[in-house]
Structure formats: structure tokens, C-alpha cells
Design an enzyme around this catalytic site. Structure first.
Site, short mmCIF file in Angstrom:
data_model
loop_
_atom_site.label_atom_id
_atom_site.label_comp_id
_atom_site.label_asym_id
_atom_site.label_seq_id
_atom_site.Cartn_x
_atom_site.Cartn_y
_atom_site.Cartn_z
N LYS A 207 0.84 -1.21 0.00
CA LYS A 207 0.00 0.00 0.00
C LYS A 207 0.88 1.26 0.00
CE LYS A 207 -1.78 1.42 4.05
NZ LYS A 207 -1.44 2.82 4.41
N ASN A 208 1.91 1.26 0.85
CA ASN A 208 2.68 2.49 1.04
C ASN A 208 3.73 2.72 -0.05
OD1 ASN A 208 1.07 2.83 3.22
ND2 ASN A 208 2.61 2.32 4.75
N ARG B 222 -8.71 -0.94 4.52
CA ARG B 222 -7.88 0.13 3.94
C ARG B 222 -6.50 -0.40 3.58
NH1 ARG B 222 -6.87 5.33 7.06
NH2 ARG B 222 -5.60 5.50 5.20
N ASP C 161 4.54 0.51 12.18
CA ASP C 161 3.36 -0.17 11.61
C ASP C 161 3.27 -1.63 12.00
OD1 ASP C 161 3.20 1.64 8.43
OD2 ASP C 161 2.74 2.18 10.50
N ARG D 135 -1.35 14.71 13.06
CA ARG D 135 -0.43 14.21 12.03
C ARG D 135 0.02 15.44 11.23
NH1 ARG D 135 -1.62 8.85 10.65
NH2 ARG D 135 0.19 8.85 9.28
N CYS E 207 -5.47 11.75 13.52
CA CYS E 207 -6.00 10.39 13.43
C CYS E 207 -6.15 9.90 14.87
CB CYS E 207 -5.05 9.51 12.63
SG CYS E 207 -3.54 9.14 13.49
C1 EPZ Z 1 3.89 6.89 6.57
O1 EPZ Z 1 3.05 7.87 7.15
C2 EPZ Z 1 3.03 5.65 6.45
N1 EPZ Z 1 1.89 5.91 5.57
C3 EPZ Z 1 2.53 5.22 7.83
O2 EPZ Z 1 1.82 3.99 7.65
C4 EPZ Z 1 3.73 4.97 8.74
O3 EPZ Z 1 3.26 4.69 10.03
C5 EPZ Z 1 4.63 6.22 8.76
O4 EPZ Z 1 5.01 6.59 7.42
C6 EPZ Z 1 5.90 5.99 9.57
O5 EPZ Z 1 6.63 4.95 9.03
C7 EPZ Z 1 2.09 5.87 4.24
O6 EPZ Z 1 3.18 5.61 3.76
C8 EPZ Z 1 0.88 6.15 3.37
P1 EPZ Z 1 5.83 10.26 8.60
P2 EPZ Z 1 3.54 9.43 7.17
O7 EPZ Z 1 5.68 11.54 7.87
O8 EPZ Z 1 4.27 9.74 5.94
C9 EPZ Z 1 6.13 13.39 12.09
C10 EPZ Z 1 -0.04 2.55 7.72
O9 EPZ Z 1 -0.61 1.95 8.64
N2 EPZ Z 1 5.90 14.40 11.04
O10 EPZ Z 1 7.01 9.38 8.28
O11 EPZ Z 1 2.38 10.25 7.53
C11 EPZ Z 1 4.90 12.53 12.34
O12 EPZ Z 1 4.04 13.16 13.26
C12 EPZ Z 1 0.41 3.99 7.92
O13 EPZ Z 1 0.21 2.04 6.60
C13 EPZ Z 1 6.01 15.75 11.37
O14 EPZ Z 1 6.27 16.10 12.53
O15 EPZ Z 1 4.54 9.38 8.41
C14 EPZ Z 1 5.51 11.27 12.91
O16 EPZ Z 1 5.79 11.45 14.29
C15 EPZ Z 1 0.06 4.50 9.30
N3 EPZ Z 1 5.80 16.67 10.40
C16 EPZ Z 1 6.84 11.16 12.16
O17 EPZ Z 1 7.12 12.46 11.62
C17 EPZ Z 1 5.53 16.31 9.10
O18 EPZ Z 1 5.38 17.21 8.24
C18 EPZ Z 1 6.82 10.17 11.01
O19 EPZ Z 1 5.77 10.56 10.17
C19 EPZ Z 1 5.44 14.94 8.79
C20 EPZ Z 1 5.63 13.99 9.77
#
Ligand code: EPZ
Length: 417
Positions: free
Chosen positions: A22-23, A396, A304, A121, A116
Site C-alpha cells: 500500500k505504502n 484500507r 506499523d 499528524r 488520526c
Molecule cells: C507513513 O506515514 C506511512 N503511511 C505510515 O503507515 C507509517 O506509520 C509512517 O510513514 C511511519 O513509518 C504511508 O506511507 C501512506 P511520517 P507518514 O511523515 O508519511 C512526524 C499505515 O498503517 N511528522 O514518516 O504520515 C509525524 O508526526 C500507515 O500504513 C512531522 O512532525 O509518516 C511522525 O511522528 C500509518 N511533520 C513522524 O514524523 C511532518 O510534516 C513520522 O511521520 C510529517 C511527519
């Protein structure tokens, strides 16, 4: 709303085929916006998120079809540059439209994603990076209004190796003027897969999979055909299912090289894991040993897989600790696991799980994709019937999970309504 009815305990035996990731699929679908033509994605999983991203592309003027795992998208006549709230709120990855729309058309209006179940997020890293590339970014009535006559390469340092920010900035920088450096870039396999697809379509990206990525802007990205990499989290979930049920599961069509941290923790709790090219066989232990888990950014143990491993450790011989370092509140599965008899104490971002001899079936509620899969794992090991409500969450991120589990001997059925 559909629910699952699961009767346990069971011992899973047999083989399962992993679907496309998915990702990995979501960034590739967004990348079609850059191409101005017809793209083909193979090994695409049929998920709710796939449908949501197809709806988003359609709103932008990119019609697509999905037949037997092959998605065809035609980006030759994009006519809108707005990603509406009702789509973004159902799937945060809708924000991936921002970078390519800005790069290709100089404008984009994308709803701010909400929070969420595990808290806010933020997308500040996405927006800071796009500003560094020369975009004008305004927040207006809950929407991100972005514009740029031409994006220019820049040196961007991410304070966190955010997957989403790395994806958005890659999709913006490939058409920017000049060189972009992304320091502290995310290193996930899905990022490397996106870079490979873009390079195959004319981009000039190097350093993918490391913390420092270099992107030389080019004038155009061609339409591409790509095969989506296996879903390492789905594979990890089935490996955890073998562990918690003491079964033996052959997981085919996976990529063990993307799963070292998960395999290492499963072996630490007593599972036996044999890996080969494109597959792994997991033999669950007779008795699960307690282990400590600390999630982190790739290649650390993935957040995850945190909920799924917590379910396994609910049956361990002793106490385990789970430290969630990516989303400190990602514990919505804890109260539901406790309804099944688990002994878990939460103390500021750390869960202490004391194993119990047996879990008991009960009605529980799914709250997000991975929490749902953790409840399924616990239900497979629990005595008696478990009903899992709101399973649209699991749809999803997991393709036909009940069919795959039934094939492994689980007693699971989907109850409509
Ligand atoms: C991706 O989400 C994945 N989703 C998530 O999988 C996964 O949990 C996550 O990466 C971490 O590995 C997809 O790929 C579609 P991040 P993403 O930006 O990109 C902080 C699933 O179940 N952050 O890497 O949203 C954030 O709060 C989903 O498949 C900021 O502070 O995650 C978090 O603490 C759930 N500012 C950390 O970074 C930002 O602008 C990692 O978030 C962006 C993120």
C-alpha cells in the site's frame, strides 16, 4: 458496518501470497500526475486506499482502471488542481498530490489532513520543504494553497526522516530547476521504489535509501510502467500470526531484505524464521519469550508492526516493554486487547505487556489499520468467539485478509451490516 467473527484458538498452517505494498503504491499513483500520459502499475492491491486514491486522481482529471491487480492511469488531461477535504480526511496520503501538481502546473490546493486516532499528524515538514523549493504556501480555510512559477532546487534538511515529506519533496523536486538535496530523507524501501520508478521515467535521483538524497531537476517525466514491491507490513503481520498461534506459515511473494528488524524480534521471542529469495517460512514457538520492542525510522523496527507484536507478546512467558518512538500515542489497540484479557500498562509512550496463559474472545472495536490487524491476531489465539467491529479500517490496508487467513485454517467470517 461490516464486522469479523473469529473463533479461536487456532494454529495457522500453510502458505500465503503477499500483496503489493500500500505504502509503495500510493506515492506511485501520485507520481502519474507528473507524466502527462498513460501509466501502468502492476501488483496493485485492491484496498480501500487504492479506491480512494483512484477517486482523487479522477477528481484531478486522471481517470484510472484497476483490473486483476493492474492499474492503468491516464494523466494526459489534468483539469483540476484541488484535492478536496472529503478525500484527504479519509486518507492522509492524498497530500501526495501537492508536490506533483505544484511541480507540473505551478499550483495546487490540497485540504489539510486531519489528525488520526493517535493524535495530530502534522505536515509542517512537507510545507517547509516546498517553501525551500520556492513555493508560495498559504493556509486558507483548512486548505493548503500552493503556487510557484517554477520550483528551484534547494538544500532541504528534514528535522525528522518523514516518509510523507520525503515523497512529496521528491515528486516536487524532479521537475525543479537545478539540484535538490534532501538531508535526513526517509530510507524506507517504498522511497527507493519511488525513486527507481521516477529514474526509469527520466528523473535523475541518487542516494535513495540513504539519509542524503540528490535530485537533479529535469524538464519532463515520462509515463511509466512499474511493478509495486511486496507489502513488508502485510508479510510481517502474517509472520506475527504464525508466532501467536504457534503455527507454521510460508509467506510467498515477500522481500525478506525489507524486514530484518521484524524478523530479528520474532526470532528473539522464539519463532524460527527461514528466509529465501522472495519468501520466508515462520514457525511459531511453543511458548513465546518476552522481548523489548522500540519502534523507529527505517531500518529500525517499524511503527506499523508495533500493534501486531504487542498482540504476540500478550501471550509471552513474562513481561515485555514496547516503546513507541514514532507516534507516541499509537496505543488505541491497548484497551481493546485488554478486553480480550491482555495485561498491559501504559506509562508515557511505553507499554508494559505481561503475558497471560490465555486470552478470551470478546467484542472489540478496530480503530486504525494496524490496530485492527493486532485484534485479529489476538482473536486467532483467544478462546471462543471474537467480534471485531468497524473493519473498514482493515480493508484500507489488507487485501482480502479473511480469505488469506481462512486458507491458513483460521475460523474467520465477514458479517455484513
Ligand atoms: C507513513 O506515514 C506511512 N503511511 C505510515 O503507515 C507509517 O506509520 C509512517 O510513514 C511511519 O513509518 C504511508 O506511507 C501512506 P511520517 P507518514 O511523515 O508519511 C512526524 C499505515 O498503517 N511528522 O514518516 O504520515 C509525524 O508526526 C500507515 O500504513 C512531522 O512532525 O509518516 C511522525 O511522528 C500509518 N511533520 C513522524 O514524523 C511532518 O510534516 C513520522 O511521520 C510529517 C511527519
Amino acid at each position: 458496518m461490516d464486522s469479523f467473527r473469529i473463533v479461536g484458538p487456532c494454529r495457522l498452517e500453510g502458505s500465503v501470497e503477499v500483496s503489493g505494498a500500500k505504502n509503495a503504491m500510493l506515492p506511485l499513483m501520485a507520481a502519474t500526475i507528473l507524466t502527462g500520459g498513460k501509466c501502468t502499475l502492476e501488483n496493485v492491491p485492491e484496498l480501500r486506499d487504492t479506491t480512494t486514491m483512484m477517486r482523487l486522481l479522477a477528481v484531478l482529471g486522471v481517470p484510472s482502471t484497476l483490473e486483476k491487480g493492474t492499474l492503468a492511469a491516464d494523466a494526459s488531461e489534468i483539469k483540476s488542481f484541488e484535492a478536496p477535504y472529503d478525500l484527504v480526511r479519509t486518507m492522509r496520503a492524498s497530500i501526495y498530490a501537492l508536490g506533483p501538481l505544484l511541480a507540473k502546473f505551478g499550483k495546487a490546493r490540497v485540504s489539510m489532513p486531519g489528525g488520526c486516532a493517535w493524535g495530530p499528524r502534522p505536515v509542517d515538514l512537507h510545507l517547509q520543504g516546498l517553501k525551500a523549493l520556492g513555493a508560495d504556501i498559504r493556509i486558507d480555510h483548512g486548505y493548503i494553497d500552493a503556487s510557484a512559477s517554477r520550483l528551484r532546487g534547494a538544500e532541504i534538511i528534514l528535522s525528522l526522516p518523514s516518509v510523507g515529506a520525503t515523497v512529496n519533496l521528491m515528486l516536487a523536486a524532479v521537475l525543479a530547476e537545478g539540484r535538490t538535496i534532501i538531508e535526513n530523507a526517509a530510507r524506507e524501501p517504498e522511497i527507493s521504489a519511488l525513486a527507481a520508478a521516477l529514474n526509469g521515467a527520466g528523473a535523475a535521483i541518487s542516494g535513495e535509501g540513504t539519509s542524503r538524497m540528490e535530485i537533479e531537476g529535469v524538464s519532463a517525466i515520462r509515463p511509466f510502467r512499474v511493478r509495486v514491491i511486496p507489502d513488508r507490513i502485510e508479510a510481517g503481520t502474517f509472520a506475527a500470526a504464525a508466532a501467536i498461534t504457534g503455527g507454521r506459515v510460508e509467506i510467498n511473494g515477500c522481500e525478506p531484505d525489507h524486514m530484518h528488524a521484524v524478523v530479528e524480534r520474532l526470532e528473539a521471542c522464539g519463532a524460527r524464521v527461514e528466509t529465501g529469495p522472495g519468501k520466508m517460512t515462520v514457525q511459531g514457538p511453543g511458548r513465546i519469550e518476552p522481548v523489548n520492542i522500540e519502534t523507529g525510522f527505517y531500518p529500525a523496527f517499524p511503527t506499523d508492526m508495533q500493534a501486531q507484536m504487542m498482540a504476540v507478546l500478550c501471550r509471552a512467558r513474562g513481561a515485555s516493554s514496547i516503546m513507541e518512538r514514532v507516534y507516541s500515542e499509537r496505543f488505541t489497540h491497548v484497551p481493546e486487547l485488554k478486553r480480550l484479557g491482555a495485561k498491559i500498562v501504559l506509562e508515557g509512550g511505553v507499554a508494559v505487556v505481561t503475558g497471560v496463559d490465555s486470552l478470551q474472545g470478546a467484542p472489540v472495536m478496530a480503530t486504525d489499520i494496524r490496530a485492527s490487524s493486532a485484534l485479529i491476531l489476538a482473536a486467532l489465539a483467544a478462546e471462543g468467539e471474537t467480534r471485531i467491529l468497524r473493519i473498514y479500517h482493515i480493508d484500507r490496508g489488507y487485501e482480502r485478509i479473511e480469505e488469506k487467513l481462512r486458507k491458513l485454517g483460521a475460523s474467520i467470517e465477514r458479517i455484513a451490516g
